[in-house]
Scaffold this motif. Structure first.
Motif, PDB file in Angstrom:
ATOM      1  N   GLY A   1       6.176  -8.385 -10.606  1.00  0.00           N
ATOM      2  CA  GLY A   1       4.803  -8.888 -10.572  1.00  0.00           C
ATOM      3  C   GLY A   1       4.001  -8.315  -9.418  1.00  0.00           C
ATOM      4  O   GLY A   1       4.552  -7.707  -8.488  1.00  0.00           O
ATOM      5  N   GLN A   2       2.690  -8.552  -9.498  1.00  0.00           N
ATOM      6  CA  GLN A   2       1.752  -7.939  -8.551  1.00  0.00           C
ATOM      7  C   GLN A   2       2.045  -8.307  -7.098  1.00  0.00           C
ATOM      8  O   GLN A   2       1.991  -7.455  -6.210  1.00  0.00           O
ATOM      9  CB  GLN A   2       0.327  -8.370  -8.922  1.00  0.00           C
ATOM     10  CG  GLN A   2      -0.744  -7.630  -8.139  1.00  0.00           C
ATOM     11  CD  GLN A   2      -2.022  -8.441  -8.013  1.00  0.00           C
ATOM     12  OE1 GLN A   2      -2.129  -9.550  -8.519  1.00  0.00           O
ATOM     13  NE2 GLN A   2      -2.994  -7.876  -7.329  1.00  0.00           N
ATOM     14  N   GLU A   3       2.378  -9.592  -6.842  1.00  0.00           N
ATOM     15  CA  GLU A   3       2.565 -10.030  -5.448  1.00  0.00           C
ATOM     16  C   GLU A   3       3.752  -9.347  -4.804  1.00  0.00           C
ATOM     17  O   GLU A   3       3.781  -9.127  -3.594  1.00  0.00           O
ATOM     18  CB  GLU A   3       2.757 -11.547  -5.354  1.00  0.00           C
ATOM     19  CG  GLU A   3       1.555 -12.370  -5.750  1.00  0.00           C
ATOM     20  CD  GLU A   3       1.375 -12.420  -7.258  1.00  0.00           C
ATOM     21  OE1 GLU A   3       2.400 -12.432  -7.978  1.00  0.00           O
ATOM     22  OE2 GLU A   3       0.224 -12.407  -7.727  1.00  0.00           O
ATOM     23  N   ALA A   4       4.761  -9.026  -5.621  1.00  0.00           N
ATOM     24  CA  ALA A   4       5.999  -8.478  -5.059  1.00  0.00           C
ATOM     25  C   ALA A   4       5.826  -7.046  -4.570  1.00  0.00           C
ATOM     26  O   ALA A   4       6.489  -6.623  -3.613  1.00  0.00           O
ATOM     27  CB  ALA A   4       7.106  -8.544  -6.112  1.00  0.00           C
TER      28      ALA A   4
ATOM     29  N   ALA B   1       6.265  -4.231  -0.461  1.00  0.00           N
ATOM     30  CA  ALA B   1       7.230  -3.143  -0.621  1.00  0.00           C
ATOM     31  C   ALA B   1       6.552  -1.779  -0.481  1.00  0.00           C
ATOM     32  O   ALA B   1       7.118  -0.844   0.091  1.00  0.00           O
ATOM     33  CB  ALA B   1       7.933  -3.258  -1.974  1.00  0.00           C
ATOM     34  N   ILE B   2       5.312  -1.679  -0.972  1.00  0.00           N
ATOM     35  CA  ILE B   2       4.556  -0.429  -0.780  1.00  0.00           C
ATOM     36  C   ILE B   2       4.250  -0.235   0.697  1.00  0.00           C
ATOM     37  O   ILE B   2       4.283   0.881   1.212  1.00  0.00           O
ATOM     38  CB  ILE B   2       3.229  -0.451  -1.566  1.00  0.00           C
ATOM     39  CG1 ILE B   2       3.507  -0.549  -3.047  1.00  0.00           C
ATOM     40  CG2 ILE B   2       2.418   0.809  -1.292  1.00  0.00           C
ATOM     41  CD1 ILE B   2       2.255  -0.839  -3.840  1.00  0.00           C
TER      42      ILE B   2
ATOM     43  N   LEU C   1       0.969   2.181  -8.165  1.00  0.00           N
ATOM     44  CA  LEU C   1       1.457   0.907  -7.613  1.00  0.00           C
ATOM     45  C   LEU C   1       0.420   0.261  -6.695  1.00  0.00           C
ATOM     46  O   LEU C   1       0.195  -0.955  -6.746  1.00  0.00           O
ATOM     47  CB  LEU C   1       2.756   1.152  -6.844  1.00  0.00           C
ATOM     48  CG  LEU C   1       3.945   1.559  -7.719  1.00  0.00           C
ATOM     49  CD1 LEU C   1       4.974   2.328  -6.899  1.00  0.00           C
ATOM     50  CD2 LEU C   1       4.585   0.316  -8.343  1.00  0.00           C
ATOM     51  N   GLY C   2      -0.192   1.094  -5.851  1.00  0.00           N
ATOM     52  CA  GLY C   2      -1.144   0.571  -4.873  1.00  0.00           C
ATOM     53  C   GLY C   2      -2.367  -0.045  -5.545  1.00  0.00           C
ATOM     54  O   GLY C   2      -2.833  -1.113  -5.142  1.00  0.00           O
ATOM     55  N   ASP C   3      -2.870   0.620  -6.571  1.00  0.00           N
ATOM     56  CA  ASP C   3      -4.038   0.075  -7.269  1.00  0.00           C
ATOM     57  C   ASP C   3      -3.702  -1.258  -7.935  1.00  0.00           C
ATOM     58  O   ASP C   3      -4.532  -2.165  -7.980  1.00  0.00           O
ATOM     59  CB  ASP C   3      -4.554   1.079  -8.307  1.00  0.00           C
ATOM     60  CG  ASP C   3      -5.372   2.198  -7.659  1.00  0.00           C
ATOM     61  OD1 ASP C   3      -5.588   2.132  -6.427  1.00  0.00           O
ATOM     62  OD2 ASP C   3      -5.790   3.135  -8.372  1.00  0.00           O
ATOM     63  N   MET C   4      -2.454  -1.400  -8.424  1.00  0.00           N
ATOM     64  CA  MET C   4      -2.039  -2.701  -8.981  1.00  0.00           C
ATOM     65  C   MET C   4      -1.941  -3.746  -7.867  1.00  0.00           C
ATOM     66  O   MET C   4      -2.401  -4.879  -8.020  1.00  0.00           O
ATOM     67  CB  MET C   4      -0.677  -2.579  -9.667  1.00  0.00           C
ATOM     68  CG  MET C   4      -0.699  -1.817 -10.970  1.00  0.00           C
ATOM     69  SD  MET C   4       0.982  -1.846 -11.644  1.00  0.00           S
ATOM     70  CE  MET C   4       0.891  -0.474 -12.793  1.00  0.00           C
TER      71      MET C   4
ATOM     72  N   ALA D   1      11.793   3.196  -0.798  1.00  0.00           N
ATOM     73  CA  ALA D   1      11.534   3.415  -2.225  1.00  0.00           C
ATOM     74  C   ALA D   1      12.535   2.628  -3.073  1.00  0.00           C
ATOM     75  O   ALA D   1      12.163   2.038  -4.097  1.00  0.00           O
ATOM     76  CB  ALA D   1      11.605   4.909  -2.541  1.00  0.00           C
ATOM     77  N   ALA D   2      13.798   2.596  -2.631  1.00  0.00           N
ATOM     78  CA  ALA D   2      14.822   1.865  -3.387  1.00  0.00           C
ATOM     79  C   ALA D   2      14.501   0.376  -3.415  1.00  0.00           C
ATOM     80  O   ALA D   2      14.689  -0.301  -4.441  1.00  0.00           O
ATOM     81  CB  ALA D   2      16.185   2.106  -2.758  1.00  0.00           C
ATOM     82  N   GLN D   3      13.995  -0.140  -2.312  1.00  0.00           N
ATOM     83  CA  GLN D   3      13.633  -1.556  -2.263  1.00  0.00           C
ATOM     84  C   GLN D   3      12.446  -1.846  -3.198  1.00  0.00           C
ATOM     85  O   GLN D   3      12.442  -2.845  -3.915  1.00  0.00           O
ATOM     86  CB  GLN D   3      13.266  -1.925  -0.832  1.00  0.00           C
ATOM     87  CG  GLN D   3      13.499  -3.381  -0.531  1.00  0.00           C
ATOM     88  CD  GLN D   3      13.325  -3.637   0.946  1.00  0.00           C
ATOM     89  OE1 GLN D   3      12.243  -3.412   1.492  1.00  0.00           O
ATOM     90  NE2 GLN D   3      14.376  -4.101   1.607  1.00  0.00           N
ATOM     91  N   LEU D   4      11.498  -0.922  -3.188  1.00  0.00           N
ATOM     92  CA  LEU D   4      10.348  -1.043  -4.089  1.00  0.00           C
ATOM     93  C   LEU D   4      10.821  -1.027  -5.545  1.00  0.00           C
ATOM     94  O   LEU D   4      10.333  -1.793  -6.382  1.00  0.00           O
ATOM     95  CB  LEU D   4       9.385   0.117  -3.807  1.00  0.00           C
ATOM     96  CG  LEU D   4       8.126   0.268  -4.660  1.00  0.00           C
ATOM     97  CD1 LEU D   4       7.244  -0.971  -4.561  1.00  0.00           C
ATOM     98  CD2 LEU D   4       7.326   1.488  -4.210  1.00  0.00           C
ATOM     99  N   GLN D   5      11.808  -0.198  -5.831  1.00  0.00           N
ATOM    100  CA  GLN D   5      12.344  -0.081  -7.193  1.00  0.00           C
ATOM    101  C   GLN D   5      12.904  -1.420  -7.680  1.00  0.00           C
ATOM    102  O   GLN D   5      12.738  -1.775  -8.848  1.00  0.00           O
ATOM    103  CB  GLN D   5      13.452   0.981  -7.200  1.00  0.00           C
ATOM    104  CG  GLN D   5      13.997   1.331  -8.573  1.00  0.00           C
ATOM    105  CD  GLN D   5      15.072   2.418  -8.468  1.00  0.00           C
ATOM    106  OE1 GLN D   5      15.870   2.415  -7.520  1.00  0.00           O
ATOM    107  NE2 GLN D   5      15.076   3.334  -9.413  1.00  0.00           N
ATOM    108  N   THR D   6      13.541  -2.169  -6.776  1.00  0.00           N
ATOM    109  CA  THR D   6      14.162  -3.431  -7.204  1.00  0.00           C
ATOM    110  C   THR D   6      13.131  -4.528  -7.472  1.00  0.00           C
ATOM    111  O   THR D   6      13.443  -5.486  -8.168  1.00  0.00           O
ATOM    112  CB  THR D   6      15.164  -3.960  -6.146  1.00  0.00           C
ATOM    113  OG1 THR D   6      14.445  -4.240  -4.946  1.00  0.00           O
ATOM    114  CG2 THR D   6      16.275  -2.966  -5.873  1.00  0.00           C
ATOM    115  N   VAL D   7      11.925  -4.413  -6.903  1.00  0.00           N
ATOM    116  CA  VAL D   7      10.935  -5.491  -7.096  1.00  0.00           C
ATOM    117  C   VAL D   7       9.755  -5.076  -7.967  1.00  0.00           C
ATOM    118  O   VAL D   7       8.882  -5.898  -8.267  1.00  0.00           O
ATOM    119  CB  VAL D   7      10.387  -6.014  -5.736  1.00  0.00           C
ATOM    120  CG1 VAL D   7      11.513  -6.574  -4.885  1.00  0.00           C
ATOM    121  CG2 VAL D   7       9.624  -4.925  -4.982  1.00  0.00           C
TER     122      VAL D   7
END
Lengths: 290, 153
Positions: free
Chosen positions: B127-130, B134-135, B47-50, B117-123
């Motif tokens: 797309g990349q900006e989202a 969250a990370i 996720l971070g690299d994206m 993590a749950a919030q990250l899961q929803t976004v």
């Protein structure tokens, strides 16, 4: 008797020199008092300088209550961060901006005592006048707290504060450590002055002074096990972007996460503008190899 | 002479035992908790690299990684943190003894990781900006524990 008379002037001179060496200096406050402090600007100085990291209470949820009390172990004893909230008795609420400048720049308290260099005044001595008054303005806006200061646990002879006068003459060097081109000056200011990164990442000599010839080459962890890593290019191979991302999120290039006191540093740097994190990273990448 | 040989063989046996026990000393619970952190790091890396633009954004891969983080947050933690597995008791861990004095706080910080993590899961698929911010929240949850409870290397 004659010998004694001959030696008397020498003794007087020696006493005078000793007094001069150990007497706390005072700041010329005229320029500082003339400036207007801006609390909004001061908040960024506050985060960049990491004030809360040491002065918030142990395990505090609220980092802006600067009640002090955290202990910092060292080879000389344990230092306890004092209350620097705006409380008039327990904190520094009754200080003037000139008192504040004396403490932050020169390590001298308003009553004229030397402060221990656990407080990184050698680094803060490089702070600009404007940043200093802005910081003072911001600190007035924080909540007062009535926690009474805990005395340092420091043994003889280090408990004699006059000795710190000599220490300062020898070691509190306020000049820049590195010569840098203009584009790296902001990064140098953030690292060498406000961020006081060298306090942990640079080794110290037997009297606890930073060894500037080994600038940022890593050091034993002063308060426990392990080592504070070197930031010099022989050791740190991260890119500028890697360093800036680490300062923003706490993630290393392998997505391990920051720990220890550095977690607090990242917490502070994450609140600064992205350009400042880039500036720090650029300075770090410009450090000379040992 | 016999005494010396006997003493030497006892010493030798002790040395072998000591080496063997040192090699096996890391308890399964410690290996398991370190493994879960490694799974987290690998997926945060995807996720971070994206987010940083180092890797091309891929909605499906991002979703899989975020789902995995949420799954890890559901692992029952007390099983992996038995008494006597701190830095003072064994080698091979960086878990500070203070962690066991503040288990409730540590577990509540683990729940904070689960929420992030749950919030990250929803976004993750948005797309990349989202995913960047969250990370960041997940990173804050990591820091919150590592600040006090993980010893430096």
């Amino acid at each position: 008797m004659r010998l004694w008379l001959t030696l008397l002037p020498v003794a007087i001179a020696a006493t005078g020199i000793a007094w001069w060496l150990t007497a706390p200096a005072t700041v010329d406050a005229s320029q500082i008092v003339a400036l207007d402090g801006d609390a909004t600007q001061g908040e960024a100085v506050f985060h960049a300088s990491g004030c809360a990291s040491c002065h918030h209470a142990e395990n505090a949820e609220n980092d802006t209550v600067l009640s002090g009390g955290q202990g910092f172990a060292s080879g000389f004893g344990t230092f306890y961060a004092p209350n620097i909230s705006p409380h008039p008795e327990a904190g520094i609420g009754d200080w003037s901006v000139a008192d504040f400048a004396g403490a932050v720049r020169l390590g001298v308290s308003p009553d004229g005592a030397h402060l221990y260099p656990a407080f990184p005044y050698a680094a803060y001595g490089r702070m600009t006048d404007q940043d200093l008054v802005d910081l003072w303005a911001f600190m007035q806006t924080l909540p007062p707290d009535e926690t009474v200061n805990r005395p340092h646990e420091v043994g003889f002879p280090f408990n004699i504060r006059a000795g710190l006068g000599v220490w300062k003459v020898l070691y509190a060097d306020r000049g820049w450590v590195l010569d840098v081109p203009p584009e790296l000056e902001r990064g140098r200011y953030l690292v060498e002055a406000l961020g006081h990164c060298g306090e942990c990442h640079t080794p110290r000599n037997a009297l606890g002074a930073l060894d500037r010839s080994a600038w940022m080459q890593g050091a034993p962890n002063p308060s426990g096990s392990g080592r504070i890593p070197a930031l010099t290019p022989n050791s740190l191979t991260w890119s500028v972007e890697d360093i800036a991302y680490y300062l923003e999120t706490g993630f290393t290039p392998d997505y391990d996460s920051v720990g220890g006191h550095m977690a607090e540093v990242v917490e502070n740097f994450s609140k600064l503008p992205a350009e400042d994190r880039q500036a720090v990273a650029a300075y770090i990448k410009a450090l000379p190899a040992p | 002479m016999k005494t010396i040989i006997a003493a030497l063989s006892v010493a030798g046996a002790l040395a072998v035992t000591a080496t063997a026990s040192f090699a096996q000393d890391v308890p399964d619970a410690v290996k398991a908790r370190q493994g879960q952190f490694r799974i987290m790091a690998i997926n945060l890396g995807i996720l971070g690299d994206m987010a940083r633009g180092k890797a091309e954004y891929d909605a499906e891969a991002a979703q899989n990684a975020a789902d995995t983080l949420v799954a890890i947050s559901g692992v029952h933690q007390p099983t992996l943190w038995p008494e006597g597995t701190d830095t003072m008791s064994i080698d091979g861990t960086r878990a500070e003894p203070a962690l066991w004095d503040n288990l409730d706080e540590v577990l509540s910080k683990w729940s904070d990781f689960g929420e992030a993590a749950a919030q990250l899961q929803t976004v993750a698929a948005d797309g990349q900006e989202a995913i960047g911010p969250a990370i960041g929240r997940v990173g804050d949850a990591c820091k919150a524990c590592h600040d006090e409870y993980r010893a430096p290397e």
